[in-house]
Design an enzyme around this catalytic site. Structure first.
Site, PDB file in Angstrom:
ATOM      1  N   GLU A  98       0.826  -1.198   0.000  1.00 18.79           N
ATOM      2  CA  GLU A  98       0.000   0.000   0.000  1.00 18.79           C
ATOM      3  C   GLU A  98       0.862   1.250   0.000  1.00 18.79           C
ATOM      4  O   GLU A  98       1.950   1.276   0.588  1.00 18.79           O
ATOM      5  CB  GLU A  98      -0.929  -0.007   1.218  1.00 18.79           C
ATOM      6  CG  GLU A  98      -1.854  -1.228   1.250  1.00 18.79           C
ATOM      7  CD  GLU A  98      -2.888  -1.173   2.358  1.00 18.79           C
ATOM      8  OE1 GLU A  98      -2.919  -0.178   3.108  1.00 18.79           O
ATOM      9  OE2 GLU A  98      -3.672  -2.128   2.470  1.00 18.79           O
ATOM     10  N   CYS A 113       3.538   8.481   0.964  1.00 21.32           N
ATOM     11  CA  CYS A 113       4.103   7.529   1.921  1.00 21.32           C
ATOM     12  C   CYS A 113       4.353   6.219   1.172  1.00 21.32           C
ATOM     13  O   CYS A 113       3.414   5.572   0.708  1.00 21.32           O
ATOM     14  CB  CYS A 113       3.129   7.325   3.073  1.00 21.32           C
ATOM     15  SG  CYS A 113       3.762   6.269   4.386  1.00 21.32           S
ATOM     16  N   CYS A 120       6.680  -6.486   6.881  1.00 22.00           N
ATOM     17  CA  CYS A 120       7.782  -5.808   7.564  1.00 22.00           C
ATOM     18  C   CYS A 120       8.661  -6.845   8.238  1.00 22.00           C
ATOM     19  O   CYS A 120       8.165  -7.779   8.874  1.00 22.00           O
ATOM     20  CB  CYS A 120       7.256  -4.819   8.605  1.00 22.00           C
ATOM     21  SG  CYS A 120       8.578  -3.809   9.344  1.00 22.00           S
ATOM     22  N   CYS A 124       7.297  -4.366  15.450  1.00 23.76           N
ATOM     23  CA  CYS A 124       6.975  -3.390  16.486  1.00 23.76           C
ATOM     24  C   CYS A 124       5.583  -3.688  17.017  1.00 23.76           C
ATOM     25  O   CYS A 124       4.637  -3.923  16.255  1.00 23.76           O
ATOM     26  CB  CYS A 124       7.049  -1.976  15.918  1.00 23.76           C
ATOM     27  SG  CYS A 124       8.716  -1.529  15.356  1.00 23.76           S
ATOM     28  N   CYS A 127       2.206  -1.738  15.808  1.00 27.38           N
ATOM     29  CA  CYS A 127       2.017  -1.471  14.379  1.00 27.38           C
ATOM     30  C   CYS A 127       1.306  -2.645  13.715  1.00 27.38           C
ATOM     31  O   CYS A 127       1.799  -3.778  13.752  1.00 27.38           O
ATOM     32  CB  CYS A 127       3.375  -1.220  13.716  1.00 27.38           C
ATOM     33  SG  CYS A 127       3.253  -0.899  11.940  1.00 27.38           S
ATOM     34  N   GLY A 173       7.158  -1.786   5.906  1.00 30.36           N
ATOM     35  CA  GLY A 173       8.540  -2.237   5.885  1.00 30.36           C
ATOM     36  C   GLY A 173       9.526  -1.288   6.533  1.00 30.36           C
ATOM     37  O   GLY A 173       9.233  -0.126   6.815  1.00 30.36           O
ATOM     38  N   GLU A 174      10.720  -1.804   6.764  1.00 34.13           N
ATOM     39  CA  GLU A 174      11.864  -1.048   7.294  1.00 34.13           C
ATOM     40  C   GLU A 174      12.804  -0.749   6.118  1.00 34.13           C
ATOM     41  O   GLU A 174      13.468  -1.649   5.596  1.00 34.13           O
ATOM     42  CB  GLU A 174      12.580  -1.871   8.367  1.00 34.13           C
ATOM     43  CG  GLU A 174      13.968  -1.391   8.746  1.00 34.13           C
ATOM     44  CD  GLU A 174      14.045   0.065   9.159  1.00 34.13           C
ATOM     45  OE1 GLU A 174      14.778   0.826   8.481  1.00 34.13           O
ATOM     46  OE2 GLU A 174      13.395   0.448  10.156  1.00 34.13           O
ATOM     47  N   SER A 227      12.096   6.339  14.215  1.00 34.21           N
ATOM     48  CA  SER A 227      10.892   5.812  14.844  1.00 34.21           C
ATOM     49  C   SER A 227      11.255   5.409  16.278  1.00 34.21           C
ATOM     50  O   SER A 227      11.640   4.277  16.543  1.00 34.21           O
ATOM     51  CB  SER A 227      10.403   4.602  14.025  1.00 34.21           C
ATOM     52  OG  SER A 227       9.161   4.154  14.452  1.00 34.21           O
ATOM     53  N   LEU A 228      11.143   6.356  17.207  1.00 32.88           N
ATOM     54  CA  LEU A 228      11.694   6.185  18.553  1.00 32.88           C
ATOM     55  C   LEU A 228      10.660   5.626  19.534  1.00 32.88           C
ATOM     56  O   LEU A 228      10.834   4.546  20.083  1.00 32.88           O
ATOM     57  CB  LEU A 228      12.241   7.519  19.060  1.00 32.88           C
ATOM     58  CG  LEU A 228      13.070   7.461  20.335  1.00 32.88           C
ATOM     59  CD1 LEU A 228      14.353   6.678  20.132  1.00 32.88           C
ATOM     60  CD2 LEU A 228      13.385   8.861  20.852  1.00 32.88           C
ATOM     61  N   HIS A 229       9.627   6.414  19.839  1.00 36.04           N
ATOM     62  CA  HIS A 229       8.455   5.974  20.610  1.00 36.04           C
ATOM     63  C   HIS A 229       8.695   5.738  22.099  1.00 36.04           C
ATOM     64  O   HIS A 229       7.727   5.510  22.832  1.00 36.04           O
ATOM     65  CB  HIS A 229       7.827   4.728  19.989  1.00 36.04           C
ATOM     66  CG  HIS A 229       7.655   4.827  18.510  1.00 36.04           C
ATOM     67  ND1 HIS A 229       6.856   5.785  17.926  1.00 36.04           N
ATOM     68  CD2 HIS A 229       8.215   4.113  17.495  1.00 36.04           C
ATOM     69  CE1 HIS A 229       6.909   5.652  16.605  1.00 36.04           C
ATOM     70  NE2 HIS A 229       7.736   4.661  16.324  1.00 36.04           N
ATOM     71  N   ASN A 305      -2.982   4.937  16.285  1.00 30.58           N
ATOM     72  CA  ASN A 305      -4.129   4.575  15.449  1.00 30.58           C
ATOM     73  C   ASN A 305      -4.538   3.145  15.776  1.00 30.58           C
ATOM     74  O   ASN A 305      -3.816   2.194  15.460  1.00 30.58           O
ATOM     75  CB  ASN A 305      -3.763   4.710  13.969  1.00 30.58           C
ATOM     76  CG  ASN A 305      -3.558   6.152  13.574  1.00 30.58           C
ATOM     77  OD1 ASN A 305      -4.439   6.983  13.779  1.00 30.58           O
ATOM     78  ND2 ASN A 305      -2.404   6.476  13.013  1.00 30.58           N
ATOM     79  N   CYS A 348      -1.179   6.253   9.825  1.00 29.56           N
ATOM     80  CA  CYS A 348       0.117   5.717  10.233  1.00 29.56           C
ATOM     81  C   CYS A 348      -0.064   4.439  11.050  1.00 29.56           C
ATOM     82  O   CYS A 348      -0.839   4.400  12.005  1.00 29.56           O
ATOM     83  CB  CYS A 348       0.854   6.766  11.064  1.00 29.56           C
ATOM     84  SG  CYS A 348       2.508   6.293  11.557  1.00 29.56           S
TER      85      CYS A 348
END
Length: 374
Positions: A98, A113, A120, A124, A127, A173-174, A227-229, A305, A348
């Site tokens: 996508e 995007c 992926c 995570c 996600c 994906g990364e 992408s820390l979080h 989300n 996201c």
């Protein structure tokens, strides 16, 4: 009896300028043919060699024999009530990925995007993309093909704005786990014969593949997002399992090395998904502010989300605003990223596509849901 084998035609869509020049030299042609064909493909959206009228008839015939321009097939296109557009694209093995186009500033800014993998390779915990498992890396043609599809969706004669003004490698994906395909695709995004985007308008988002950050710094200085979080290793180990290999200190050291090779005004983007009672309290904001002290950066706050059975909840809006206020009081720029396209599952963390999961991660995830239900 001997069987004749047919040499596969070369897909020109994913070739960088240097690769395209080498291709034409191999045909006995001059290098300048590369620029001509790249402009037809990326500026005009042309996939028919016969329509490339500034090429000789003999060359067009030869290209029909040895080459093709083949992008991913559109199997779904949807538009959100907020103007966000999503494409589901079928790639070579029948999997679906996508890509999402997000308009802003009255359509003058259009951010695409882009996905880099089928599924992926990371997992995570917050996600939904990661819960689909992983099949394979996309090719450079499949990565740039997403830009090609989105750009061709606009009628250039009627639309005075650029079809795509910004690209973020933040889809499925990364990206740094698919370095050898992603970097050529980004070079095409930047090339004047490709999409002519500036380095500041192409952003690569990574969960922290440290060796590849260092490698990227030696090859391209596009904008970098992390992408820390979480601001401590204990919590980040739970949210982003890659942290167990490259902890926060190691990751931020790599980011500083990356910025050292960029111009002095470049900043790092920190992505921080806010989850209710997980990382959205005042002490989390203080910890994050201390961690990033002295590092040129801005913090994109992303309200979680939701997706089924995630185990996480979206914070209330007033809590998101409080978290932003705490960071700003501590001297950090912290815009809240507006949720876009959630009515078409384009927000996201919601991109899932269709993945022939060879990791069995999706199967295990479904089993865990069933066990919890019992």
């Amino acid at each position: 009896m001997t069987l004749e084998t047919t040499t596969p035609r070369t897909n020109l869509l994913g070739l960088t300028r240097e690769e395209m020049e080498n291709f034409f030299v191999s045909l006995g042609e001059k290098k300048f043919r590369a620029a001509q064909v790249m402009k037809w493909i990326h500026h005009e959206g042309c996939d028919d060699f016969e329509s490339m009228t500034n090429l000789s008839k003999a060359l067009r015939t030869r290209l029909e024999e040895v080459a093709e321009v083949r992008g991913p097939r559109v199997v779904y296109e949807g538009a959100s009530k907020d103007g966000t557009r999503k494409w589901v694209l079928e790639v070579e093995d029948g999997s679906h990925v996508e890509t999402v186009l997000i308009p802003a500033e009255g359509g003058k800014r259009r951010t695409l995007c882009v996905s880099s993998q089928v599924g992926c390779s990371l997992d995570c915990s917050f996600c939904s993309t990661g819960k689909q498992g992983f099949q394979r890396n996309l090719t450079s043609a499949e990565v740039i093909g997403q830009v090609w599809v989105a750009s061709n969706s606009f009628d250039a004669r009627r639309d005075t704005n650029r079809p795509v003004t910004n690209v973020v490698m933040m889809g499925m994906g990364e990206p740094l786990m698919n370095y050898n395909a992603v970097v050529p695709a980004m070079k095409l995004m930047l090339d004047d014969n490709g999409y002519s985007l500036s380095k500041r308008r192409v952003t690569l988002s990574t969960s922290g593949v440290v060796p590849m950050i260092d490698k990227l710094a030696d090859e391209l200085d596009v904008s970098l997002a992390i992408s820390l979080h979480a601001a401590n290793d204990e919590l980040r180990n739970e949210l982003v399992p890659l942290n167990r290999k490259y902890n926060i200190a190691t990751l931020l050291d790599a980011c500083r090395r990356y910025l050292d090779k960029c111009d002095a005004t470049r900043m790092l983007t920190i992505e921080y998904t806010l989850m209710k009672d997980v990382n959205d309290q005042q002490h989390h904001a203080q910890e994050l502010a201390t961690l990033l002290e002295g590092l040129p950066s801005k913090i994109n706050l992303i309200p979680f989300n939701p997706f089924p059975h995630s185990g996480y909840e979206k914070p209330a809006r007033n809590q998101v605003m409080r978290f932003q206020h705490w960071l700003e009081e501590l001297g950090h720029t912290a815009p809240v990223r507006m949720t876009r396209g959630d009515d078409i599952d384009a927000a996201c963390g919601q991109l899932v596509g269709r993945v022939k999961d060879r990791t069995r991660r999706h199967e295990r995830y479904i089993q865990s849901i069933q066990i919890d239900a019992d």
